[in-house]
Scaffold this motif. Structure first.
Motif, PDB file in Angstrom:
ATOM      1  N   THR A  48       0.780  -1.276   0.164  1.00 30.68           N
ATOM      2  CA  THR A  48      -0.237  -0.046   0.457  1.00 30.68           C
ATOM      3  C   THR A  48       0.954   1.411   0.141  1.00 30.68           C
ATOM      4  OG1 THR A  48      -0.201   0.383   2.455  1.00 30.68           O
ATOM      5  CG2 THR A  48      -2.314  -1.329   0.931  1.00 30.68           C
ATOM      6  N   VAL A 165     -17.578  -0.464   2.342  1.00 32.48           N
ATOM      7  CA  VAL A 165     -16.974  -0.754   1.498  1.00 32.48           C
ATOM      8  C   VAL A 165     -17.323  -2.250   1.054  1.00 32.48           C
ATOM      9  CG1 VAL A 165     -14.497  -0.009   3.499  1.00 32.48           C
ATOM     10  CG2 VAL A 165     -15.537  -2.075   3.439  1.00 32.48           C
ATOM     11  N   ASN A 166     -16.101  -2.760  -0.299  1.00 34.13           N
ATOM     12  CA  ASN A 166     -16.122  -3.851  -0.609  1.00 34.13           C
ATOM     13  C   ASN A 166     -16.701  -5.342   0.175  1.00 34.13           C
ATOM     14  OD1 ASN A 166     -13.383  -3.344  -0.122  1.00 34.13           O
ATOM     15  ND2 ASN A 166     -12.354  -5.372  -1.418  1.00 34.13           N
ATOM     16  N   SER A 169     -13.436  -6.724   1.623  1.00 35.36           N
ATOM     17  CA  SER A 169     -12.538  -6.976   2.697  1.00 35.36           C
ATOM     18  C   SER A 169     -13.369  -6.531   3.846  1.00 35.36           C
ATOM     19  CB  SER A 169     -12.366  -5.091   2.607  1.00 35.36           C
ATOM     20  OG  SER A 169     -11.749  -4.274   3.678  1.00 35.36           O
ATOM     21  N   GLU A 220      -7.004  -5.007   0.732  1.00 37.71           N
ATOM     22  CA  GLU A 220      -8.173  -5.263  -0.304  1.00 37.71           C
ATOM     23  C   GLU A 220      -9.190  -4.764  -0.468  1.00 37.71           C
ATOM     24  OE1 GLU A 220      -8.052  -7.268  -2.686  1.00 37.71           O
ATOM     25  OE2 GLU A 220      -6.684  -8.393  -2.420  1.00 37.71           O
ATOM     26  N   ARG A 221      -8.830  -3.433   0.775  1.00 35.47           N
ATOM     27  CA  ARG A 221      -9.893  -2.075   1.007  1.00 35.47           C
ATOM     28  C   ARG A 221     -10.340  -1.491  -0.505  1.00 35.47           C
ATOM     29  NH1 ARG A 221      -9.192   3.072   3.006  1.00 35.47           N
ATOM     30  NH2 ARG A 221     -10.754   3.727   4.100  1.00 35.47           N
ATOM     31  N   LYS A 222     -11.581  -1.725  -0.554  1.00 27.86           N
ATOM     32  CA  LYS A 222     -11.835  -0.380  -1.758  1.00 27.86           C
ATOM     33  C   LYS A 222     -13.235   0.474  -1.208  1.00 27.86           C
ATOM     34  CE  LYS A 222     -10.509  -2.400  -5.604  1.00 27.86           C
ATOM     35  NZ  LYS A 222      -9.591  -3.606  -4.741  1.00 27.86           N
ATOM     36  N   THR A 226     -16.445   7.225  -2.307  1.00 30.83           N
ATOM     37  CA  THR A 226     -14.952   7.791  -1.787  1.00 30.83           C
ATOM     38  C   THR A 226     -15.123   9.158  -1.516  1.00 30.83           C
ATOM     39  OG1 THR A 226     -14.114   6.210  -3.038  1.00 30.83           O
ATOM     40  CG2 THR A 226     -12.435   8.156  -2.466  1.00 30.83           C
ATOM     41  N   VAL A 230      -8.315   7.084   1.157  1.00 30.57           N
ATOM     42  CA  VAL A 230      -8.279   5.993   1.239  1.00 30.57           C
ATOM     43  C   VAL A 230      -6.855   5.531   2.274  1.00 30.57           C
ATOM     44  CG1 VAL A 230      -7.755   3.704  -0.053  1.00 30.57           C
ATOM     45  CG2 VAL A 230      -8.810   5.349  -1.271  1.00 30.57           C
TER      46      VAL A 230
END
Length: 230
Positions: A48, A165-166, A169, A220-222, A226, A230
């Motif tokens: 990251t 978040v996705n 994650s 893996e966080r999205k 937004t 991030v």
């Protein structure tokens, strides 16, 4: 590629650490235990570059977890070392809470289904555990109570990431938070109430899985919406 490589390295340390706990091998334990969090720190940094506040807060939390591991490793029956390790892990959980709060702030109007049920379930579990341990805690009642509250809030905030978040994650960080809760519960019962057979293996297995999942979920966080870094 990084995920596969670091997962494999972590698996090796995982196996070595569990063997060290099972065999009561002090020398091997001194070798493997400090490596647990170090591997995760390197993995998180390389994956990251700590480019966002979420990554930085998880990274900082891990540093305090590593300090807590060292203090437990060196305690050798000294109560002061245990208390300092408790403080280190407490700070770790606070940084995790602060990281999870960023996801809530990214979309504060989104309501997490069953959130209140989760709050109730965690509150009942942790309060029940505390009252079970209370007669055995002596002067450590207040520190243990504060720790129980903080780790409960950490698990609740992990639940509150749902829909923000996705889903991958969300799930693995939640599983990580639950494993941390379980690991600390086993440790508390074993230390204060009654010995648990092979408690060291159980505590370290759940702890290592927990930290691995939290780091993996961080990488893996999205965000769904937004509105924050991030």
């Amino acid at each position: 590629m990084k995920t596969k490589l670091f997962s494999f390295i972590f698996l090796l340390v995982f196996v070595v650490q569990l063997y060290a706990e099972y065999a009561k091998n002090t020398a091997l334990n001194y070798f493997s235990k400090p490596l647990i969090v170090v591997i995760l720190l390197i993995w998180l940094y390389l994956s990251t570059n700590l480019k966002g506040r979420f990554h930085k807060r998880i990274f900082t939390g891990l540093i305090f977890a590593w300090l807590g591991d060292l203090l437990l490793l060196l305690q050798n029956g000294r109560t002061s070392f245990f208390i300092f390790s408790l403080i280190a892990f407490l700070i770790c959980h606070i940084f995790y809470i602060r990281a999870f709060m960023l996801d809530h702030k990214s979309n504060p109007n989104h309501k997490t289904p069953y959130f209140l049920w989760a709050v109730g379930a965690f509150a009942i579990f942790c309060s029940g555990l505390f009252f079970y341990l209370q007669p055995h805690l002596g002067p450590l009642q207040f520190p243990v109570l504060m720790y129980a509250i903080i780790i409960t809030v950490m698990a609740i905030m992990a639940v509150n990431r749902y829909g923000k978040v996705n889903i991958f994650s969300f799930k693995i960080i939640l599983y990580g938070a639950l494993c941390l809760l379980l690991s600390d519960s086993i440790l508390a019962v074993d230390k204060f109430a009654q010995p648990i057979p092979q408690s060291g293996v159980l505590i370290m297995a759940t702890y290592m899985i927990a930290q691995y999942l939290i780091v993996y979920g961080t990488i893996e966080r999205k965000l769904v919406v937004t509105r924050t870094e991030v």
